[in-house]
Write an enzyme that holds these catalytic residues in place. Sequence first.
Site, short mmCIF file in Angstrom:
data_model
loop_
_atom_site.label_atom_id
_atom_site.label_comp_id
_atom_site.label_asym_id
_atom_site.label_seq_id
_atom_site.Cartn_x
_atom_site.Cartn_y
_atom_site.Cartn_z
N GLY A 66 -30.10 19.44 33.42
CA GLY A 66 -29.40 18.20 32.60
C GLY A 66 -27.91 18.21 32.62
O GLY A 66 -27.28 18.00 31.80
N SER A 67 -27.52 18.40 33.88
CA SER A 67 -25.97 18.04 34.02
C SER A 67 -25.56 16.59 33.75
O SER A 67 -24.69 16.45 33.23
CB SER A 67 -25.55 18.69 35.39
OG SER A 67 -25.80 17.43 36.26
N ASN A 68 -26.31 15.68 34.10
CA ASN A 68 -25.85 14.32 33.69
C ASN A 68 -26.25 14.19 32.17
O ASN A 68 -25.57 13.37 31.59
CB ASN A 68 -26.96 13.35 34.54
CG ASN A 68 -26.79 13.16 35.79
OD1 ASN A 68 -25.85 12.21 35.86
ND2 ASN A 68 -27.22 13.57 36.66
N LYS A 120 -40.77 13.02 36.49
CA LYS A 120 -42.14 12.60 36.41
C LYS A 120 -42.17 11.16 36.45
O LYS A 120 -41.15 10.34 35.99
CB LYS A 120 -42.83 12.92 34.96
CG LYS A 120 -42.85 14.59 35.00
CD LYS A 120 -44.10 15.17 35.45
CE LYS A 120 -45.36 14.48 34.75
NZ LYS A 120 -46.83 15.09 35.09
N ASN A 134 -32.35 4.89 35.23
CA ASN A 134 -32.49 6.14 35.83
C ASN A 134 -31.04 6.02 36.94
O ASN A 134 -30.56 4.99 37.27
CB ASN A 134 -33.76 5.78 36.89
CG ASN A 134 -33.85 7.47 37.76
OD1 ASN A 134 -33.56 8.37 37.13
ND2 ASN A 134 -34.10 7.22 38.88
N HIS A 182 -29.85 7.59 40.72
CA HIS A 182 -30.65 8.20 41.74
C HIS A 182 -29.28 8.51 42.81
O HIS A 182 -28.45 7.76 42.93
CB HIS A 182 -31.45 7.02 42.74
CG HIS A 182 -31.99 7.50 43.96
ND1 HIS A 182 -33.17 8.28 43.91
CD2 HIS A 182 -31.68 7.39 45.02
CE1 HIS A 182 -33.36 8.50 45.12
NE2 HIS A 182 -32.49 7.88 46.10
N ASP A 211 -37.62 3.89 42.12
CA ASP A 211 -36.48 3.60 42.57
C ASP A 211 -36.37 1.96 42.84
O ASP A 211 -35.63 1.72 43.88
CB ASP A 211 -36.05 4.52 43.91
CG ASP A 211 -36.17 5.94 43.55
OD1 ASP A 211 -36.36 6.61 44.30
OD2 ASP A 211 -35.82 6.11 42.14
N GLU A 240 -22.26 11.15 40.12
CA GLU A 240 -23.17 10.80 38.97
C GLU A 240 -22.55 11.05 37.61
O GLU A 240 -22.95 10.21 36.82
CB GLU A 240 -24.41 11.62 39.18
CG GLU A 240 -25.17 11.34 40.50
CD GLU A 240 -26.48 12.15 40.51
OE1 GLU A 240 -27.23 12.37 39.54
OE2 GLU A 240 -26.80 12.63 41.48
#
Length: 200
Positions: free
Chosen positions: A14-16, A93, A109, A111, A152, A181
Amino acid sequence: MNKLRLAIFSSHSGSNFQAIIDAIKEGRLNAEIACLITNNSNAYCIERAKANNIPYRHISNKTHPNQSDYEKALMNTLREFNVNLIVLAGYMKMIPPSIIKAYKNRIVNIHPALLPKFGGKGMFGINVHKAVIDAGEKITGATVHLVDEIYDNGKILNQMQVEVLPDDTPESLAQRVLAVEHQLYPQTLQLIAEHKIQLD
Ligand code: GRF
């Protein structure tokens, strides 16, 4: 759109998620984190939610073996917290089609590559950086995109480049891309909040 009320979906560190928490705290992102949803009861992202008084729910095919119960649990949580934007941040998921339909153009999202290159099934985590190095790419980066039923594949909203260094290993490259990111995601969410990026 009213003030962004984010549901963060995370499966591991969960660093983002943390970068988004910090951007809100520092006034760089005008949004609220309504809740964290994780499929992994041991994930460190839960610790980050607890430390920041963010409600969290562990929802997975272990907690809800029946697929329709699982999808109802996700939907009920999103409604309970009045979520208007789903933010996938290291979430491993697939989002069920029923959720993608209910939140059309309201799921994003991040990527760790410059989509459409190095995306799709199996392209996650360290595999992405291995493929980038093996392909001899000089530039890689990170992409924020809309989520649809294909991995994606949704509309690209924003990207940031990272140089591939001659002596890079997948691990050293992954580290530099992850740092980018952490800048790209909060910046992109703020552009959405300011309607400078259109989701529809
Ligand atoms: C990393 O591979 C990152 O590139 C991708 O998800 C993984 C974990 O991110 N977005 P996080 O530290 O859990 O946010």
